[in-house]
Design an enzyme around this catalytic site. Structure first.
Site, PDB file in Angstrom:
ATOM      1  N   LYS A 144     -79.330  -0.693 -60.738  1.00 45.95           N
ATOM      2  CA  LYS A 144     -79.196   0.377 -59.731  1.00 45.95           C
ATOM      3  C   LYS A 144     -78.168   1.390 -60.253  1.00 45.95           C
ATOM      4  O   LYS A 144     -78.377   2.609 -60.208  1.00 45.95           O
ATOM      5  CB  LYS A 144     -78.728  -0.191 -58.383  1.00 45.95           C
ATOM      6  N   HIS A 168     -85.221 -14.035 -62.181  1.00 46.68           N
ATOM      7  CA  HIS A 168     -84.326 -12.871 -62.175  1.00 46.68           C
ATOM      8  C   HIS A 168     -83.261 -13.058 -63.251  1.00 46.68           C
ATOM      9  O   HIS A 168     -82.351 -13.872 -63.098  1.00 46.68           O
ATOM     10  CB  HIS A 168     -83.691 -12.811 -60.775  1.00 46.68           C
ATOM     11  N   SER A 228     -80.348  -5.587 -62.492  1.00 45.29           N
ATOM     12  CA  SER A 228     -80.118  -5.853 -61.071  1.00 45.29           C
ATOM     13  C   SER A 228     -79.177  -4.831 -60.441  1.00 45.29           C
ATOM     14  O   SER A 228     -79.437  -3.647 -60.527  1.00 45.29           O
ATOM     15  CB  SER A 228     -79.622  -7.282 -60.912  1.00 45.29           C
TER      16      SER A 228
HETATM   17  C1  GTR Z   1     -78.889  -9.755 -55.023  1.00 40.98           C
HETATM   18  C2  GTR Z   1     -79.136  -8.427 -54.366  1.00 40.98           C
HETATM   19  C3  GTR Z   1     -80.048  -7.619 -55.238  1.00 40.98           C
HETATM   20  C4  GTR Z   1     -79.563  -7.571 -56.651  1.00 40.98           C
HETATM   21  C5  GTR Z   1     -79.030  -8.912 -57.112  1.00 40.98           C
HETATM   22  C6  GTR Z   1     -78.233  -8.889 -58.412  1.00 40.98           C
HETATM   23  O1  GTR Z   1     -78.183 -10.616 -54.255  1.00 40.98           O
HETATM   24  O2  GTR Z   1     -79.724  -8.671 -53.126  1.00 40.98           O
HETATM   25  O3  GTR Z   1     -80.204  -6.320 -54.708  1.00 40.98           O
HETATM   26  O4  GTR Z   1     -78.593  -6.597 -56.783  1.00 40.98           O
HETATM   27  O5  GTR Z   1     -78.192  -9.474 -56.187  1.00 40.98           O
HETATM   28  O6  GTR Z   1     -77.483  -7.951 -58.665  1.00 40.98           O
HETATM   29  O7  GTR Z   1     -78.348  -9.866 -59.146  1.00 40.98           O
END
Ligand code: GTR
Length: 410
Positions: free
Chosen positions: A254, A391, A250
Site C-alpha cells: 500500500k 500471503h 502487503s
Molecule cells: C493484515 C491487513 C492487510 C495487510 C496485512 C499485512 O492484517 O489486514 O491489509 O496489510 O495485514 O500487512 O500483512
C-alpha cells in the site's frame, strides 16, 4: 468522526462472488464535471492532480511539504559481500534538526559485475538484520513486534533474529541478475502500533495525530520514507537512481503504491498482495473491507477514510485510480491464491482498469480482460500474476519482478 460498527464485533468477510453487492467504478478519464479526458496532457494538467489530492485528503492523508534536513553517514562498507559478488553498504540518514529522532538505516547491496544498476527500493518488516544472515549487518535496536519463536523478545531483536525474513529477499538471485537492492526497517520511520507515531517522523512533522481529518498517518510516513531512501540513492554513484523500482508487500505494498503515486522519480512500482487500501478495489466487497482495515489499524489511514466505513459506494473514486496515478510508468500487481483476504481478483480488475490511462501514452496496460490462472503472469506495461500459496513474498514473486524489470526498466 464515525467509529466503526465493528468495534468488539466479529467480522464476517465475504468470500462469495455472488454476494458482492453490485458496484460501478468511476471512469478515471471522466472529471467530476463530466468532461472526458482524451490526451496525456489533459490527464496530467486536469485529472491526475485532482485524483492525487483525493487520495491524500480521503485515504492516506496529506504528506507535509516541509523537508527535514538530513546528514548521510556511511556506517559500514563490505566490498566482498555475498561471496564476493556484491558491495554491501550501510547508511544512516540522520535528521539533523532532530538529533533524538531515530535515524533511517539503509542497507544497500550492489552487484559488482554491473555498473550503476537499477535498484529495488523496499522497506522491510523486521529490521535490516532480518533479510540475510550475513554477519556484519547492524542488529536493529529499535522496537520490533515480538515473535513467538523467541527471536524478538521485549520488542528487541536478539542475535537469533538474523535472517528471519531472508526468504523474502533472495539477494543472490537479485544480485546475479544485475540488480541492486536498498532496504530499511519501516519502524525506523514509525513503529507499526498505535503509539508508534510518538517516536517516529510524525512526532516532528505534520499535524499532531488525531487533530486533522486529512492529516497523514503511518502509511503516509512509510511512503514518505521510501522517497527519502531515493533521495539518498540519488547521491550514491554506485546505483542508477533514475531506474529505482519501489516495491512493497502487503501494508508496505500500500505504501509503495502511495509513494509511487506521489513521487514521479520512481521508475516503476511493484505492489505484492497489497489488498484493501492498496491495489484491490474497495467497492468490490470481498475479503478485507475499508471498515475492517480502519478498525484493525486506526493509525494507518487518515481519519477521513473512516467516513467510508461500511459504505464504499460513497467513495468518489476507487483504487484503480491510485494505480492509474502510476501511469505511464511500469506497474506490477501481484496476488496469491491463499491470500483471499487481499482479494486477488479485485487486484486484477483494478490493474485492468488502468488500461485507458496507459493508452493515453500510447502504451498497453495489462492488455487482457481475463483474470489469469495461477503461475501465469500477464501484462504489457502493467503486469499481474497470482501464485499458489499463502500471503508472503516468495522466490517465485521475485523471479517475475526481475523479468518485469528486465523488460520494462533495464
Ligand atoms: C493484515 C491487513 C492487510 C495487510 C496485512 C499485512 O492484517 O489486514 O491489509 O496489510 O495485514 O500487512 O500483512
Amino acid at each position: 468522526l464515525p467509529q466503526s460498527a465493528l468495534f468488539g464485533q466479529k467480522f464476517e468477510p465475504n468470500y462469495d462472488e455472488s454476494k458482492i453487492p453490485p458496484y460501478t467504478l468511476p471512469d478515471p478519464l471522466v472529471t467530476a464535471a463530466g468532461k472526458r479526458i482524451t490526451t496525456a496532457r489533459q490527464w496530467e494538467s486536469e485529472r491526475r492532480p485532482v485524483l492525487l489530492k483525493q487520495f491524500a485528503t480521503q485515504v492516506y492523508g496529506v504528506t507535509p511539504e516541509r523537508r527535514l534536513a538530513t546528514r548521510y553517514e556511511v556506517t559500514a562498507v563490505d566490498s566482498a559481500a555475498l561471496g564476493g559478488t556484491a558491495i554491501r553498504k550501510q547508511i544512516s540518514v540522520h535528521w539533523t534538526d532532530y538529533p533524538n529522532l531515530p535515524s533511517l538505516d539503509i542497507l544497500l547491496y550492489v552487484p559488482k559485475k554491473t555498473k550503476r544498476p537499477p535498484v529495488f527500493v523496499g522497506l522491510n518488516y523486521m529490521g535490516n538484520h532480518s533479510i540475510t544472515t550475513e554477519p556484519g549487518i547492524t542488529l536493529s535496536t529499535r522496537w520490533l513486534p515480538n515473535r513467538s519463536d523467541g527471536k524478538v523478545v521485549n520488542n528487541r531483536a536478539t542475535e537469533a533474529a538474523r535472517g528471519v525474513q531472508m526468504s523474502r529477499w533472495p539477494l543472490e538471485l537479485i544480485i546475479s541478475k544485475g540488480y541492486s537492492v536498498a532496504t530499511a526497517y519501516y519502524g525506523d520511520l514509525e513503529p507499526d502500533h498505535p503509539e508508534g507515531w510518538k517516536t517516529g517522523i510524525r512526532s516532528v512533522l505534520g499535524p499532531p495525530t488525531d487533530q486533522k481529518n486529512d492529516g497523514w498517518q503511518a502509511l503516509g510516513v512509510w511512503a514518505w520514507g521510501m522517497s527519502r531512501m531515493l533521495d539518498y540513492l540519488e547521491t550514491d554513484g554506485l546505483v542508477d537512481a533514475k531506474r529505482a523500482i519501489a516495491l512493497g508487500h502487503s501494508r508496505q505494498g500500500k505504501a509503495a503504491l502511495w509513494a509511487g503515486a506521489q513521487d514521479l522519480r520512481f521508475a516503476a512500482i511493484i505492489a505484492n498482495e497489497s489488498g484493501e487500501g492498496g491495489a484491490a478495489l474497495s467497492k468490490r466487497v470481498f475479503g478485507e473491507t475499508i471498515e475492517r482495515v480502519n478498525t484493525s489499524f486506526p493509525y494507518w489511514f487518515c481519519l477521513q477514510y473512516r467516513t467510508y466505513n461500511g459504505r464504499p459506494e460513497a467513495l468518489p473514486f476507487d483504487q484503480h485510480e491510485l494505480l492509474a496515478l502510476i501511469a505511464p510508468r511500469p506497474l506490477y500487481v501481484a496476488s496469491a491464491q491463499g491470500d483471499q483476504w487481499a482479494d486477488p481478483k479485485g487486484e486484477f480488475l483494478s490493474a485492468r482498469q488502468t488500461d485507458p490511462v496507459y493508452k493515453l501514452y500510447g502504451k498497453k496496460g495489462i492488455g487482457t480482460d481475463h483474470w489469469p490462472p495461477i503461475h501465469t503472469p500477464v501484462g504489457e506495461t502493467v503486469h499481474y500474476h497470482i501464485r499458489a500459496g499463502e500471503h508472503d513474498v516468495k522466490r517465485y514473486d521475485w523471479e517475475q519482478f526481475i523479468n518485469f524489470a528486465d523488460q520494462q526498466v533495464k
